[in-house]
Design an enzyme around this catalytic site. Structure first.
Site, PDB file in Angstrom:
ATOM      1  N   HIS A  15      -8.424  87.790   2.932  1.00 44.65           N
ATOM      2  CA  HIS A  15      -8.476  88.875   1.950  1.00 44.65           C
ATOM      3  C   HIS A  15      -9.815  88.856   1.235  1.00 44.65           C
ATOM      4  O   HIS A  15     -10.604  87.934   1.378  1.00 44.65           O
ATOM      5  CB  HIS A  15      -7.305  88.794   0.951  1.00 44.65           C
ATOM      6  CG  HIS A  15      -7.355  87.647  -0.006  1.00 44.65           C
ATOM      7  ND1 HIS A  15      -6.661  87.636  -1.175  1.00 44.65           N
ATOM      8  CD2 HIS A  15      -8.015  86.467   0.033  1.00 44.65           C
ATOM      9  CE1 HIS A  15      -6.873  86.502  -1.828  1.00 44.65           C
ATOM     10  NE2 HIS A  15      -7.692  85.781  -1.107  1.00 44.65           N
ATOM     11  N   CYS A  34     -14.681  84.987  -4.192  1.00 42.88           N
ATOM     12  CA  CYS A  34     -13.534  85.700  -3.601  1.00 42.88           C
ATOM     13  C   CYS A  34     -13.854  87.163  -3.319  1.00 42.88           C
ATOM     14  O   CYS A  34     -13.074  87.860  -2.684  1.00 42.88           O
ATOM     15  CB  CYS A  34     -12.316  85.594  -4.512  1.00 42.88           C
ATOM     16  SG  CYS A  34     -11.715  83.901  -4.672  1.00 42.88           S
ATOM     17  N   HIS A  40     -12.324  86.067   3.115  1.00 43.04           N
ATOM     18  CA  HIS A  40     -12.071  84.628   3.198  1.00 43.04           C
ATOM     19  C   HIS A  40     -10.572  84.449   3.390  1.00 43.04           C
ATOM     20  O   HIS A  40      -9.803  85.375   3.157  1.00 43.04           O
ATOM     21  CB  HIS A  40     -12.568  83.891   1.941  1.00 43.04           C
ATOM     22  CG  HIS A  40     -11.801  84.216   0.700  1.00 43.04           C
ATOM     23  ND1 HIS A  40     -11.994  85.394  -0.011  1.00 43.04           N
ATOM     24  CD2 HIS A  40     -10.825  83.541   0.061  1.00 43.04           C
ATOM     25  CE1 HIS A  40     -11.160  85.411  -1.043  1.00 43.04           C
ATOM     26  NE2 HIS A  40     -10.441  84.313  -1.029  1.00 43.04           N
ATOM     27  N   HIS A  42      -6.756  81.990   3.500  1.00 44.88           N
ATOM     28  CA  HIS A  42      -5.918  80.957   2.905  1.00 44.88           C
ATOM     29  C   HIS A  42      -4.770  80.634   3.855  1.00 44.88           C
ATOM     30  O   HIS A  42      -4.314  81.484   4.617  1.00 44.88           O
ATOM     31  CB  HIS A  42      -5.313  81.428   1.578  1.00 44.88           C
ATOM     32  CG  HIS A  42      -6.312  81.678   0.507  1.00 44.88           C
ATOM     33  ND1 HIS A  42      -6.893  80.657  -0.218  1.00 44.88           N
ATOM     34  CD2 HIS A  42      -6.834  82.837   0.026  1.00 44.88           C
ATOM     35  CE1 HIS A  42      -7.731  81.180  -1.098  1.00 44.88           C
ATOM     36  NE2 HIS A  42      -7.725  82.499  -0.965  1.00 44.88           N
ATOM     37  N   ASP A  80       1.060  87.287   8.588  1.00 49.15           N
ATOM     38  CA  ASP A  80       0.420  86.158   9.269  1.00 49.15           C
ATOM     39  C   ASP A  80      -0.709  86.609  10.184  1.00 49.15           C
ATOM     40  O   ASP A  80      -0.546  87.537  10.980  1.00 49.15           O
ATOM     41  CB  ASP A  80       1.455  85.378  10.072  1.00 49.15           C
ATOM     42  CG  ASP A  80       0.915  84.052  10.579  1.00 49.15           C
ATOM     43  OD1 ASP A  80       0.158  83.394   9.828  1.00 49.15           O
ATOM     44  OD2 ASP A  80       1.245  83.662  11.712  1.00 49.15           O
ATOM     45  N   HIS A  81      -1.849  85.934  10.049  1.00 49.43           N
ATOM     46  CA  HIS A  81      -3.061  86.210  10.817  1.00 49.43           C
ATOM     47  C   HIS A  81      -3.515  87.658  10.663  1.00 49.43           C
ATOM     48  O   HIS A  81      -3.980  88.283  11.618  1.00 49.43           O
ATOM     49  CB  HIS A  81      -2.887  85.820  12.289  1.00 49.43           C
ATOM     50  CG  HIS A  81      -2.920  84.339  12.469  1.00 49.43           C
ATOM     51  ND1 HIS A  81      -1.812  83.551  12.261  1.00 49.43           N
ATOM     52  CD2 HIS A  81      -3.930  83.509  12.799  1.00 49.43           C
ATOM     53  CE1 HIS A  81      -2.141  82.285  12.469  1.00 49.43           C
ATOM     54  NE2 HIS A  81      -3.422  82.223  12.791  1.00 49.43           N
ATOM     55  N   GLU A 125      -1.337  79.669  -2.990  1.00 47.20           N
ATOM     56  CA  GLU A 125      -2.555  80.132  -2.341  1.00 47.20           C
ATOM     57  C   GLU A 125      -3.378  78.925  -1.883  1.00 47.20           C
ATOM     58  O   GLU A 125      -4.026  78.954  -0.838  1.00 47.20           O
ATOM     59  CB  GLU A 125      -3.367  81.004  -3.298  1.00 47.20           C
ATOM     60  CG  GLU A 125      -4.537  81.685  -2.637  1.00 47.20           C
ATOM     61  CD  GLU A 125      -5.194  82.691  -3.546  1.00 47.20           C
ATOM     62  OE1 GLU A 125      -5.114  83.895  -3.248  1.00 47.20           O
ATOM     63  OE2 GLU A 125      -5.793  82.277  -4.555  1.00 47.20           O
TER      64      GLU A 125
END
Length: 136
Positions: A15, A34, A40, A42, A80-81, A125
Site C-alpha cells: 500500500h 509510507c 511498500h 506488510h 493477499d498479495h 501491521e
C-alpha cells in the site's frame, strides 16, 4: 455464559499512504516513508474474535470452520498479495491505513456473521503496531 472464540489469519499486501487531494510535499510530511510512490508492503496478521452464548446442543459459540472460511473468503482471498490502493475497490478513495483496513475487514465480516455475536478484529501491521476495531 458468553465466551469468545478467536481465529488467526494473515495476508501480505502492499500500500501507499497518501491523499490524492494533497501535494506530494504535504503527503511526505504527514506519511513519511509510507508515502513512497512505489508502495511498500506488510505481512499483516489478523485475529478475529467472536463472542456469544455457548450453544447447548453443539457446545460451540460458533463453528470455527465457518469463521475460518469467512475470513478466507472475505479477507485473505481479497487482500493477499494485492496492492491495496490499486487492486482492492474498498481503497480506491480510502487511504489504506491500518485503521481504515481494520474497519473495512470488520464491515466485511459483520455482514456475514449474525448480529447475536459481538465481533472484534485485531490487525497487526507489524509485530509492534496493531489496531483493534469492535464496531461503532
Amino acid at each position: 455464559m458468553r465466551v469468545t472464540i478467536s481465529r488467526k489469519a494473515h495476508f501480505n499486501a502492499a500500500h501507499r499512504l497518501y491523499r490524492k487531494d494533497w501535494t506530494f510535499e504535504k503527503n511526505d510530511l504527514i506519511f513519511g516513508k509510507c508515502n513512497n510512490p512505489n508502495y511498500h508492503g506488510h505481512n499483516y496478521e489478523l485475529i478475529v474474535n467472536v463472542t456469544g452464548e455457548i450453544d447447548p446442543e453443539t457446545g460451540f459459540v460458533m463453528d470455527v470452520k465457518i469463521l475460518a472460511d469467512l475470513i478466507k473468503e472475505e479477507v485473505e482471498n481479497k487482500f493477499d498479495h494485492k496492492n491495496l490502493n490499486l487492486d482492492v475497490a474498498d481503497f480506491q478513495d480510502l487511504n489504506p491505513t491500518a485503521e481504515n483496513i481494520v474497519v473495512v475487514i470488520w464491515n466485511k465480516l459483520r455482514a456475514k456473521i449474525e448480529n447475536k455475536y459481538d465481533l472484534e478484529v485485531v490487525l497487526f501491521e507489524t509485530p509492534r503496531n496493531f489496531v483493534t476495531y469492535k464496531g461503532l
